[in-house]
Design a protein around this motif. Structure first.
Motif, short mmCIF file in Angstrom:
data_model
loop_
_atom_site.label_atom_id
_atom_site.label_comp_id
_atom_site.label_asym_id
_atom_site.label_seq_id
_atom_site.Cartn_x
_atom_site.Cartn_y
_atom_site.Cartn_z
N VAL A 336 37.53 5.64 -6.11
CA VAL A 336 37.67 6.21 -4.77
C VAL A 336 37.25 7.68 -4.81
CG1 VAL A 336 39.29 6.79 -2.93
CG2 VAL A 336 39.51 4.62 -4.13
N ARG A 340 32.11 11.15 -1.99
CA ARG A 340 32.56 12.38 -1.34
C ARG A 340 32.34 13.58 -2.26
NH1 ARG A 340 35.88 16.16 -2.86
NH2 ARG A 340 37.36 14.60 -3.64
N LEU B 343 34.29 11.03 4.77
CA LEU B 343 34.65 10.31 3.54
C LEU B 343 36.00 10.80 2.99
CD1 LEU B 343 31.28 9.95 1.61
CD2 LEU B 343 32.39 8.37 3.19
N GLN B 344 36.26 12.10 3.20
CA GLN B 344 37.53 12.66 2.73
C GLN B 344 38.71 11.99 3.43
OE1 GLN B 344 37.76 15.80 0.51
NE2 GLN B 344 39.60 14.59 0.23
N GLU B 347 39.21 8.80 1.71
CA GLU B 347 39.70 9.02 0.34
C GLU B 347 41.19 9.37 0.34
OE1 GLU B 347 37.32 11.91 -1.67
OE2 GLU B 347 38.72 12.12 -3.35
N GLY B 350 43.07 6.53 0.01
CA GLY B 350 42.73 5.69 -1.14
C GLY B 350 41.73 4.59 -0.84
N ILE B 351 40.93 4.78 0.24
CA ILE B 351 39.97 3.74 0.62
C ILE B 351 38.58 4.11 0.10
CG2 ILE B 351 38.85 2.55 2.55
CD1 ILE B 351 41.41 3.07 4.15
N SER B 352 37.97 3.17 -0.58
CA SER B 352 36.62 3.33 -1.11
C SER B 352 35.65 2.76 -0.08
CB SER B 352 36.56 2.56 -2.42
OG SER B 352 35.34 2.73 -3.04
N PHE B 353 34.60 3.51 0.22
CA PHE B 353 33.64 2.99 1.21
C PHE B 353 32.55 2.21 0.50
CE2 PHE B 353 29.75 5.55 0.75
CZ PHE B 353 30.19 6.51 -0.14
#
Lengths: 464, 464
Positions: A336, A340, B343-344, B347, B350-353
């Protein structure tokens, strides 16, 4: 839609009705005329006849007189030269005489009653007396507006009273809207010179060159215009760069969003600041040709008109000179925040990324090569640190990005197929693809030396 | 490449030569056999004949005996059940008798001299005496390894001595490499049971189910094997999910990177942890079928072999159930750091894109719907705050992502065209495209209800 017998009003009416999806009587059009549309008395006459064709054209924002022929000089350039002479304490008389001749010729040609000599004398004294650069430059529009107001018999509103600048040279958007709308509240037809405004203390400030487009948009917003007409010497925007595609077709209708996409990707269209006020206010902009007043030009609207025929693509634009930072890291996708962090490295150097295509355990960041250049080694080193010996970082240059834009592409399942088939037939290798789900555009990356071939392949696939 | 008269050694030799691009004598192969390959004495005999075909197969990592027929029980499941009974202080005799019968039948069938009864008694006493869950489960491989070592006349190395776990249950990679390579340094052929290891104090710990694949990879790395053979009951990996595509073709050769892409996108292949040690060490993995020992299976290598014919695509895999967060913001592209800020927000939760396609002034972030769900409103609110009333934020669900993977796609200018033409013919609308410039894959997003049709359209376009 155009009736060759001259049913002009009907034409405009239809455009507007399409935009709103309902019958509406047009009450107010703001027009802006560029320098070539005001280069001499003959052009002034064209402007008046355009206004007379449609009585709801009730506001006019002029530029300064432009070139009458290829090697002619623009009045604004002459004014800058006079200022520079004065700053060096040299005489400006000979140079100013050229300006004087231009305005006097127009006034004579139009049989104006205005005391133009007196106005010109004041400007000459101001320049010779050490007025600042912005004030000097702004006199082109100021004088042009005076003449036009006299010719039309309209009110003249000095932009210094209505367009408000901040001390840092940026527009004070809120105050401008407040002042302009108050000054034009009487509903009287008016001429407002483009390009300049003033600080609250009265000191004249100008926009960047071409800023009359902005003044026009501000006036259109202030009077709640139905349409903002931007009259130039071309019949609207072209679907592709004519230096790349031979005689590209004109765009008849486009949304602000599509135009912004083309503009960002390098198409030479309107200044962003000239779209913002009208786009926000929901006022369509109509790009028109002073020399072909019956040509409908390009209509730019916030929402796409409900046309029966929507072309699949609206336009193509692109840029050479991008670099791709490719990052591979084992198990990146299970981490994760990695993407970013990479963007943070660029942000810390003030670099804006264009695209970030991601694979599994890999991502690429596309940035302009010129923006990357000063920090190239440092950025690579920092990103290599993020990879922690579990992958690789590399940069490749010479990437061109081409955006194919069009609201007709949405929900058209064949568009991507046609686009990539056309590229394949032209033997062009695709280096990158980026299409988001809410997008009006497909973005492809190719080698710089495939740039022109790609634009042509896509253009001819969709336009013929 | 396969000689039906049985020139097996030659076949393997060629594979390896291709991988390294030079003539090499194979010195060491590590084999791992799955549960179905060890389900009864007949399968044990197949294993021995496979080892005899190629004398450089000098190490064997067994699973526990699996199912002999559809409704049979796996020994590991029986062991867990015994443990659970013991934990409830119930008698385990009846259940353990099933385990006892399995091993005794194998030993009888193979005429082993080993005192299997004694070993079984010790295990039964251990389970009844309250040994922990991991110890109980590990006895399936332990016993299977003992029998196999006796049958082959090879050394038996208890994995508890060579595979080291950390207190938190993760593998101690460094210590394991150190211990295993020391214990196997004598070069003697050995059986090392899969699935388990131990803490430094000797307490037995297991990997997750299927972990024997990991043990095999660790042994292969420790002995610097030329190839790690993973023997199963299928002849390698399939190019697509057989529940979606009818009888998909087998993959003959694939890189670890390609496999990781397919695995990440949902293909059911090897556990990531079972690829990491051998991938790092540059050891190829060969997936083989115990029941078709002459079938070359799927060869997984770090670098692609120099094949004369490289198929354009290696495999297709995908997932349903993604959501797209679409963000539009006026002039976003002129704002450094906006994408990073979005994206922050993810994050912080705790989520991953998965992907972030960007247009002009717009970006989309693709995330698993299930990962977004608990924070959906909160995340939308935070991103809406970033947009500052200059745009919109929305979420759409039901996106499927499909990765078409293949090193043959690189520099093949027709691949994208063929892929999107196939989708177009199937009337599938493309919601998203993502292809990076260093990529081995084209990733497309479609509506969930187009998922199966898309996989089939792409498969049949490239494979037939």
């Amino acid at each position: 839609m155009i009736d060759s017998t001259g049913l002009w009003r009907y034409d405009i009416g239809v455009c507007y009705e399409e935009l709103e999806g309902k019958e509406t009587v047009l009450e107010c059009i703001v027009t802006k005329f560029g320098g070539s549309s005001l280069a001499n008395d003959e052009q002034f006459r064209k402007v008046r006849s355009i206004l007379e064709l449609e009585p709801t054209r009730r506001y006019l924002v002029p530029s300064a007189p432009g070139k009458r022929f290829k090697d002619d000089e623009k009045v604004t350039d002459l004014l800058y030269r006079c200022h520079d002479l004065a700053a060096e304490e040299k005489p400006i008389g000979a140079e100013f005489a050229k300006i004087r001749d231009r305005y006097l010729a127009i006034a004579r040609g139009l049989h104006l009653n205005l005391d133009v000599e007196k106005e010109l004398d004041q400007v000459e004294q101001g320049i010779a007396g050490g007025q600042n650069r912005d004030w000097c430059a702004s006199r082109g529009e100021y004088l042009c507006g005076l003449l036009m107001a006299d010719y039309l018999g309209w009110k003249f509103l000095d932009a210094a009273k209505g367009v408000v600048f901040n001390e840092d040279g940026t527009l004070n958007d809120e105050k401008t809207q407040e002042k302009l709308s108050a000054l034009l509240a009487d509903g009287e037809s008016a001429v407002v010179p483009g390009f300049y405004g003033a600080l609250e203390n009265g000191q004249v400030m100008t926009f960047s060159r071409g800023g009359s487009d902005i003044t026009g948009a501000l006036v259109a917003r202030a009077v709640k215009a139905d349409v903002y007409e931007n009259w130039t010497d071309v019949s609207g925007f072209l679907m592709a760069d004519p230096r790349i595609v031979n005689a590209p077709a004109e765009i008849s209708s486009i949304t602000y969003k599509e135009l912004r996409e083309l503009s960002h990707m390098g198409a030479s269209v309107l200044h962003e600041d000239a779209m913002f006020p009208v786009r926000q206010a929901g006022i369509p902009t109509n790009i028109r040709n002073t020399n072909k007043p019956y040509h409908p030009g390009t209509m730019i609207s916030r929402d796409a008109p409900q046309e029966i025929y929507v072309p699949t693509i609206t336009g193509i634009a692109g840029h050479k000179g991008y670099s791709v930072i490719s990052v591979e890291k084992s198990m990146m996708n299970n981490e994760v925040g990695f993407g970013r962090k990479v963007l943070q490295v660029l942000e810390d150097k003030g670099i804006s990324f264009e695209h970030m295509p991601t694979g599994i355990d890999s991502l690429c960041v596309v940035v302009p090569t010129s923006a990357l250049a000063p920090y190239r080694e440092e950025i690579l080193e920092t990103i290599t640190g993020l990879v922690e010996n579990r992958g690789t970082v590399s940069v490749s240059d010479n990437l061109s990005i081409i955006a194919t834009v069009g609201r007709g592409m949405v929900h058209n399942c064949g568009t991507a197929a046609r686009l990539f088939s056309a590229m394949s037939r032209a033997r062009i290798n695709v280096r990158m693809i980026d299409q988001g789900s809410s997008e009006l555009s497909i973005i492809v990356g190719v080698n710089d030396n495939d740039f022109e071939a790609t634009v042509n392949a896509i253009y001819h696939e969709f336009v013929g």
